[in-house]
Design an enzyme around this catalytic site. Structure first.
Site, mmCIF file in Angstrom:
data_model
loop_
_atom_site.group_PDB
_atom_site.id
_atom_site.type_symbol
_atom_site.label_atom_id
_atom_site.label_comp_id
_atom_site.label_asym_id
_atom_site.label_seq_id
_atom_site.Cartn_x
_atom_site.Cartn_y
_atom_site.Cartn_z
ATOM 1 N N HIS A 102 0.806 -1.214 0.000
ATOM 2 C CA HIS A 102 0.000 0.000 0.000
ATOM 3 C C HIS A 102 0.838 1.261 0.000
ATOM 4 O O HIS A 102 0.378 2.309 -0.471
ATOM 5 C CB HIS A 102 -0.949 0.010 1.210
ATOM 6 N N GLY A 103 2.030 1.209 0.544
ATOM 7 C CA GLY A 103 2.829 2.424 0.547
ATOM 8 C C GLY A 103 4.167 2.231 1.222
ATOM 9 O O GLY A 103 4.324 1.390 2.114
#
Length: 458
Positions: free
Chosen positions: A321-322
């Site tokens: 996700h990041g």
């Protein structure tokens, strides 16, 4: 070029649809229209990344044919490594280098690496194809089929993560078949619902979330009221932002006569964390299950191994996700929750549905605080505020109507897919209110600076 922008709705979409149906009699021509339009759509964001998209697509297509010609050589694994290497360099170089430097107490100047839009999604899409190829569940496709599968603009930037066997076989069907008008109308309705989610709910509650999280970061304090409203605002924002995007993407695909898999199924009504992940970002959940969790052993081998597999899978999901430790911890917490859920299920005990729903929603909301916060201190400030340790306080709730409508839609009534694809009946007079809604949404999109979808950053 955002889906909800006027240039997309008034120019790009009608021109692309017109050319597509004009060329519908030839499979090759209509696919060329879609691939060309998709590359133009991607170039409108940043033309510098088009060569990367095209190059990776050609590489993966070539690997498919090399594997068929020489199945003894592990071409798919070579392809998976190449895809992960590109994703790693673009997305995680600064993250890991900065973390390592911090561990050693060294200064680190981040490299000037720009993350190509949508790379996480189309890399996962290619990896699923390559793994299926290695398992004997896929084959090499013609170049135009493979290009359309990868670059199809409705799902190119933020999903759903569509697998090869879910869409490529549909390319052969003439879009002018008997249900063409039903596909166009239902697709347009679903697109309008998605736009309403984004423009009418997500963009309004985001103003509240942004203001309160910024204040928590700046002041280091958050009252009970501020903490809970910040968490509730982002809980609604991320759901209506991403499910709105997914509705628009699925609706757009249907206008082209193609059906994509659902991505959301009322996740805030889940009665367990397992149930939540069966309903939230469903195509990612299936990817993680089929290509990470099950190959690691899944539910086999006892409770301890099942817990380990769940936690490792969700840690990697968080990292995907990041490039921030807040995402990794968020994923790890969900992995632990899934492991606890699995252990509870093995006891044979049953929790009342209402209690299960309340606990699940509270856990998810707390997790969203970590997901939204730019760093751990900000997340801790908001979470501490939610406990009331920094005082009760008060806060003016802007856009209360958007909050109320969002909560109602998220918690009761049919889902958008059920409305647009199942419950809607072909009644001519419905065209008028739907047309009015689209007109109002167009006016709304032009009255303020369009905001990107949250998942564009992943």
């Amino acid at each position: 070029m955002l889906f909800q922008s006027q240039i997309f709705i008034l120019l790009f979409l009608p021109v692309t649809l017109a050319l597509y149906y004009a060329a519908a009699g030839s499979r090759t021509l209509r696919q060329i229209v879609v691939v060309t339009a998709s590359l133009i759509f991607y170039a409108a964001w940043d033309v510098r990344f088009v060569p990367l998209l095209v190059g990776l697509t050609l590489l993966n297509w070539l690997i498919g044919w090399l594997h068929e010609a020489d199945p003894k050589r592990d071409w798919p694994i070579i392809g998976v490594v190449a895809n992960l290497a590109v994703l790693g360099v673009c997305k995680f170089t600064n993250f890991f280098a900065g973390s390592f430097a911090a561990l050693l107490g060294m200064e680190y100047t981040p490299w000037d690496i720009i993350l190509p839009l949508g790379i996480s999604f189309f890399v996962f899409q290619k990896i699923s194809y390559l793994i299926d190829l290695r398992r004997g569940q896929a084959h090499a496709y013609p170049l135009l089929d493979f290009f359309m599968f990868v670059t199809f603009f409705p799902q190119l930037i933020a999903g759903p993560i569509v697998r090869h066997n879910e869409i490529i076989d549909q390319f052969a069907a003439d879009p002018r078949r008997a249900e063409v008008w039903e596909n166009l109308s239902r697709g347009m309705v679903l697109f309008a619902i998605g736009a309403a989610k984004k423009l009418g709910i997500a963009d309004y509650v985001s103003e509240v979330a942004d203001r309160l999280f910024t204040a928590a970061s700046a002041t280091g304090g958050s009252s009970l009221a501020e903490g809970w409203i910040a968490a509730a605002a982002f809980t609604l924002q991320i759901y209506f932002d991403f499910s709105g995007y997914s509705d628009m993407a699925i609706g757009l695909a249907l206008m082209f006569g193609l059906r994509m898999p659902y991505n959301f199924d009322a996740p805030y009504r889940a009665t367990s964390i397992r149930d939540f992940w069966r309903r939230w970002h469903m195509t990612l959940s299936r990817f993680l299950r089929d290509y990470l969790y099950i190959p690691m052993g899944g539910n086999r081998g006892g409770g301890a191994r099942q817990a380990r597999n769940a936690i490792v899978t969700m840690l990697l999901a968080g990292l995907w996700h990041g490039a921030n430790w807040t995402f990794v911890v968020w994923g790890g917490l969900h992995g632990i929750a899934l492991a606890i859920n699995g252990a509870w299920a093995r006891t044979g005990l049953r929790m009342p549905a209402l209690l299960g729903w309340a606990l699940t929603l509270l856990f998810v909301m707390a997790g969203w605080v970590l997901f939204r916060a730019p760093d751990f201190p900000t997340a801790w400030t908001v979470l501490r505020g939610m406990t009331g340790l920094d005082g009760i306080g008060h806060v003016k709730v802007d856009h209360a109507v958007a909050f109320a409508i969002g909560a109602a839609v998220a918690l009761v009534g049919p889902t958008s897919q059920q409305v647009a694809l199942l419950k809607l009946r072909p009644i001519h007079w419905l065209a008028v209110p739907i047309g009015i809604v689209l007109l109002l949404l167009l006016l709304q999109s032009g009255s303020r600076t369009p905001s990107e979808f949250i998942y564009f950053q992943f």
